[in-house]
Design a protein around this motif. Structure first.
Motif, PDB file in Angstrom:
ATOM      1  N   ARG A   1       2.068   0.228  -8.067  1.00 25.44           N
ATOM      2  CA  ARG A   1       0.736  -0.183  -7.623  1.00 25.44           C
ATOM      3  C   ARG A   1      -0.068  -0.553  -8.855  1.00 25.44           C
ATOM      4  O   ARG A   1      -0.279   0.273  -9.742  1.00 25.44           O
ATOM      5  CB  ARG A   1       0.070   0.958  -6.844  1.00 25.44           C
ATOM      6  CG  ARG A   1      -1.296   0.593  -6.270  1.00 25.44           C
ATOM      7  CD  ARG A   1      -1.736   1.591  -5.202  1.00 25.44           C
ATOM      8  NE  ARG A   1      -1.947   2.919  -5.749  1.00 25.44           N
ATOM      9  CZ  ARG A   1      -3.143   3.440  -6.038  1.00 25.44           C
ATOM     10  NH1 ARG A   1      -4.246   2.713  -5.858  1.00 25.44           N
ATOM     11  NH2 ARG A   1      -3.239   4.662  -6.513  1.00 25.44           N
TER      12      ARG A   1
ATOM     13  N   SER B   1       4.546  -6.382  -2.124  1.00 27.74           N
ATOM     14  CA  SER B   1       4.848  -5.484  -1.014  1.00 27.74           C
ATOM     15  C   SER B   1       3.622  -5.245  -0.151  1.00 27.74           C
ATOM     16  O   SER B   1       3.726  -5.095   1.065  1.00 27.74           O
ATOM     17  CB  SER B   1       5.388  -4.150  -1.547  1.00 27.74           C
ATOM     18  OG  SER B   1       5.626  -3.247  -0.510  1.00 27.74           O
ATOM     19  N   SER B   2       2.446  -5.169  -0.775  1.00 25.97           N
ATOM     20  CA  SER B   2       1.189  -5.063  -0.025  1.00 25.97           C
ATOM     21  C   SER B   2       0.039  -5.458  -0.937  1.00 25.97           C
ATOM     22  O   SER B   2       0.167  -5.426  -2.168  1.00 25.97           O
ATOM     23  CB  SER B   2       0.969  -3.655   0.533  1.00 25.97           C
ATOM     24  OG  SER B   2       0.650  -2.743  -0.498  1.00 25.97           O
TER      25      SER B   2
ATOM     26  N   ARG C   1      -4.372  -5.321  -1.510  1.00 26.98           N
ATOM     27  CA  ARG C   1      -5.696  -4.801  -1.176  1.00 26.98           C
ATOM     28  C   ARG C   1      -6.735  -5.805  -1.673  1.00 26.98           C
ATOM     29  O   ARG C   1      -6.756  -6.166  -2.863  1.00 26.98           O
ATOM     30  CB  ARG C   1      -5.919  -3.432  -1.825  1.00 26.98           C
ATOM     31  CG  ARG C   1      -7.246  -2.766  -1.433  1.00 26.98           C
ATOM     32  CD  ARG C   1      -7.305  -1.339  -1.989  1.00 26.98           C
ATOM     33  NE  ARG C   1      -8.604  -0.731  -1.768  1.00 26.98           N
ATOM     34  CZ  ARG C   1      -8.956  -0.075  -0.671  1.00 26.98           C
ATOM     35  NH1 ARG C   1      -8.083   0.025   0.331  1.00 26.98           N
ATOM     36  NH2 ARG C   1     -10.147   0.455  -0.551  1.00 26.98           N
TER      37      ARG C   1
ATOM     38  N   THR D   1      -3.249  -4.463   3.422  1.00 26.00           N
ATOM     39  CA  THR D   1      -2.032  -4.643   4.209  1.00 26.00           C
ATOM     40  C   THR D   1      -1.106  -3.454   4.000  1.00 26.00           C
ATOM     41  O   THR D   1      -1.122  -2.816   2.938  1.00 26.00           O
ATOM     42  CB  THR D   1      -1.307  -5.937   3.810  1.00 26.00           C
ATOM     43  OG1 THR D   1      -0.785  -5.808   2.477  1.00 26.00           O
ATOM     44  CG2 THR D   1      -2.263  -7.132   3.856  1.00 26.00           C
ATOM     45  N   PRO D   2      -0.291  -3.118   5.006  1.00 21.84           N
ATOM     46  CA  PRO D   2       0.607  -1.963   4.868  1.00 21.84           C
ATOM     47  C   PRO D   2       1.738  -2.235   3.892  1.00 21.84           C
ATOM     48  O   PRO D   2       2.213  -3.369   3.764  1.00 21.84           O
ATOM     49  CB  PRO D   2       1.135  -1.758   6.288  1.00 21.84           C
ATOM     50  CG  PRO D   2       1.022  -3.097   6.929  1.00 21.84           C
ATOM     51  CD  PRO D   2      -0.188  -3.748   6.328  1.00 21.84           C
ATOM     52  N   ARG D   3       2.178  -1.201   3.216  1.00 26.20           N
ATOM     53  CA  ARG D   3       3.284  -1.323   2.269  1.00 26.20           C
ATOM     54  C   ARG D   3       4.592  -1.096   3.009  1.00 26.20           C
ATOM     55  O   ARG D   3       4.887   0.009   3.474  1.00 26.20           O
ATOM     56  CB  ARG D   3       3.110  -0.298   1.147  1.00 26.20           C
ATOM     57  CG  ARG D   3       4.237  -0.307   0.121  1.00 26.20           C
ATOM     58  CD  ARG D   3       4.075   0.851  -0.844  1.00 26.20           C
ATOM     59  NE  ARG D   3       5.282   1.058  -1.613  1.00 26.20           N
ATOM     60  CZ  ARG D   3       5.701   2.231  -2.069  1.00 26.20           C
ATOM     61  NH1 ARG D   3       4.985   3.330  -1.830  1.00 26.20           N
ATOM     62  NH2 ARG D   3       6.820   2.331  -2.766  1.00 26.20           N
TER      63      ARG D   3
ATOM     64  N   SER E   1       2.180 -12.594   9.030  1.00 30.63           N
ATOM     65  CA  SER E   1       2.040 -11.647   7.923  1.00 30.63           C
ATOM     66  C   SER E   1       0.628 -11.673   7.353  1.00 30.63           C
ATOM     67  O   SER E   1       0.157 -12.726   6.906  1.00 30.63           O
ATOM     68  CB  SER E   1       3.028 -11.995   6.805  1.00 30.63           C
ATOM     69  OG  SER E   1       2.723 -11.281   5.625  1.00 30.63           O
TER      70      SER E   1
ATOM     71  N   ASP F   1      -0.212 -10.387   4.559  1.00 29.62           N
ATOM     72  CA  ASP F   1      -0.075 -10.676   3.128  1.00 29.62           C
ATOM     73  C   ASP F   1      -0.135 -12.183   2.877  1.00 29.62           C
ATOM     74  O   ASP F   1      -0.683 -12.641   1.871  1.00 29.62           O
ATOM     75  CB  ASP F   1       1.258 -10.139   2.594  1.00 29.62           C
ATOM     76  CG  ASP F   1       1.262  -8.638   2.417  1.00 29.62           C
ATOM     77  OD1 ASP F   1       0.243  -8.096   1.949  1.00 29.62           O
ATOM     78  OD2 ASP F   1       2.270  -8.002   2.762  1.00 29.62           O
TER      79      ASP F   1
END
Length: 530
Positions: free
Chosen positions: A171, A228-229, A231, A241-243, A252, A254
């Motif tokens: 992250r 992957s996600s 913010r 978005t969810p990871r 999607s 993303d």
């Protein structure tokens, strides 16, 4: 805010990398001979103290004043990106479009407060990233009813916040530049290995917002492949978005943030898929008697499922500009890397495919298994030139030379016609030298990248540059290429992007803009009109 090593306020990179007068004179002789224009005389860049700026039109409320600056240095260094037109305007001392204020938030709460103030006060916000846009994506232009404009610089959000070694993910805050990301991942034995040409100065948030292309010529070609996600903070709230490793749950989310170019929100952090640092490497340089034969070899390798990290085909002019030796009219730079296994069979098969199309590799492949960087001689030379190219462009501007690039992607069946049309259009419009390389290759098509040089009388550079770019871009669009493979849309590519995208998609994008940015404060004029 200042940094320890001074940046060139009008051109690319660090100020101490701008060549001295004698070096530029020598360069002027070489490039003048290439263009048939005679020796080119260096011109002096502007003095920063001589730059005049318009007075700021706005000032932040006192609770936010500590988050930014209206000092001349900050406003000057956030006025232009780093495309040819930007560098030329900077070299001319033209900073009339400087932002009114530059914000340096340190937290998401700071960004939320800034967005709330700007929405209420009708102030344009332009996310700056690393300021390396070559398509006008960070120009501080006001919206039609805006009272002023601020440039939003996330350099203080520059940390790797979390590492998941089991899932091989990290992250990372959006203001982190390429070297900082790699330095913070290295103790974990991990790497992102996303190396755009702007790697040293561009940021993760900028890569995501522009769908930047990077190190890998195949498979993982864009930052998209590592995300992957995401913010993102929008005037309407937090967009997170969810990871997940993958999902089939509707369109999607993303994908809406990827390539959004700062019009929907401010990307603050993302989870990225990272990798073990490579131990095994294999490389080779293959010469071809003609560019078309090299292209056929690149296609065969891309379609064989070998997935080389490097599969860069360069033509003779590109070799000349970058000092790459070859006994043919094209050279294919091949490279494989792995953290897990030796790569001899992969490079051997790639060389066999190249040989079927007339490729020669007298020195054979170079193999390493010690983790150290190493490549065939031509590849090493080209890699060094690749990262020096923006500095060369800055020096050429001081010589009065038009030096710029454009890139695209097309299917293999269209490449030959596209290549011929682009070359003819650019030369007819005044390009004195035109080079081509493949930056990335896919099973269904290549990503050709063109560099052009031209001479122009003083004061006529923008007109000549515009004519060459427009002619070449019209040609590639007519031949079925995309307006951009990895340079983003910005303002420079906007007319062609409007024609490339489906009309219903434009309606959907405008609707998303209205929902996430109701006052239209974020980067107006990029991608869509509000």
């Amino acid at each position: 805010m200042s940094e320890q090593r001074a940046h060139n306020f009008w051109g690319w990179g660090y100020a101490d990398r701008f060549p001295d007068l004698d070096t530029r004179r020598g360069l002027g002789e070489q490039v003048g001979a290439l263009l048939g224009a005679g020796p080119l005389v260096p011109r002096d860049p502007p003095a920063r103290d001589a730059i005049t700026l318009p007075a700021p039109r706005i000032a932040p409320p006192s609770p936010l004043a500590h988050l930014g600056s209206a000092a001349p240095h900050d406003r000057i260094t956030h006025t232009h990106g780093r495309g040819y037109r930007d560098i030329l305007r900077g070299f001319r001392g033209d900073f009339a479009s400087a932002p009114d204020w530059v914000a340096y938030p340190a937290t998401e709460q700071d960004i939320e407060a800034l967005l709330a103030w700007c929405s209420q006060a009708r102030i344009t916000v332009v996310p700056f990233g690393g300021g390396t846009s070559v398509v006008g994506g960070v120009e501080p232009r006001r919206g039609p009813s805006s009272e002023g404009v601020i440039s939003l610089d996330l350099r203080r959000l520059d940390r790797v916040l979390d590492v998941d070694p089991l899932s091989r993910a990290a992250r990372i805050q959006a203001g982190a530049r390429g070297p900082a990301i790699e330095a913070q991942l290295a103790p974990h034995g991990l790497t992102l290995r996303h190396y755009p040409q702007s790697f040293e100065f561009s940021t993760l948030g900028g890569w995501i917002a522009t769908r930047a292309g990077g190190h890998f010529a195949t498979l993982h070609t864009h930052i998209d492949d590592f995300v992957s996600s995401i913010r993102m903070l929008t005037p309407a709230g937090v967009y997170a978005t969810p990871r997940l490793p993958a999902s089939g749950a509707g369109p999607s989310p993303d994908r809406l943030a990827l390539g959004s170019e700062g019009i929907l929100g401010v990307i603050t952090e993302a989870w990225l898929r990272v990798q073990a640092r490579p131990r095994y490497r294999a490389s080779a340089s293959v010469s071809f008697p003609a560019f078309a034969e090299g292209a056929a070899a690149a296609r065969a390798i891309a379609q064989a499922g070998l997935y080389p990290a490097n599969c860069r085909l360069i033509d003779r002019t590109e070799m000349l500009l970058n000092g790459v030796p070859s006994d043919g009219d094209a050279v294919l730079l091949l490279g494989f890397e792995s953290s897990d296994h030796p790569l001899g069979p992969w490079i051997d098969r790639a060389l066999a495919l190249a040989a079927e199309h007339g490729g020669r590799c007298p020195e054979g492949p170079r193999l390493r298994d010690d983790g150290a960087r190493g490549a065939a001689a031509a590849a090493s030379t080209y890699r060094e030139s690749f990262f020096q190219a923006p500095y060369l462009q800055t020096a050429l501007v001081s010589l009065g030379v038009i030096a710029d690039t454009f890139e695209t992607a097309c299917t293999w069946d269209r490449f030959e016609a596209l290549h011929a049309a682009v070359q003819a259009a650019a030369r007819e419009a005044g390009a004195g030298a035109l080079a081509c390389r493949f930056t990335h290759v896919y099973p269904d098509g290549p990503a050709p990248y063109y560099t052009f040089l031209a001479a122009a009388p003083p004061g006529e550079e923008i007109e000549r540059w515009t004519a060459i770019r427009n002619a070449a871009t019209d040609a590639l669009a007519a031949a079925g290429g995309t307006i951009t493979h990895h340079h983003a849309v910005g303002r420079l590519h906007r007319p062609w992007y409007d024609r490339e995208r489906p009309d219903p998609f434009a309606l959907a994008l405008r609707a998303a803009k209205r929902a996430l940015d109701p006052q239209g404060i974020l980067n107006p004029g990029v991608l869509i009109d509000v």
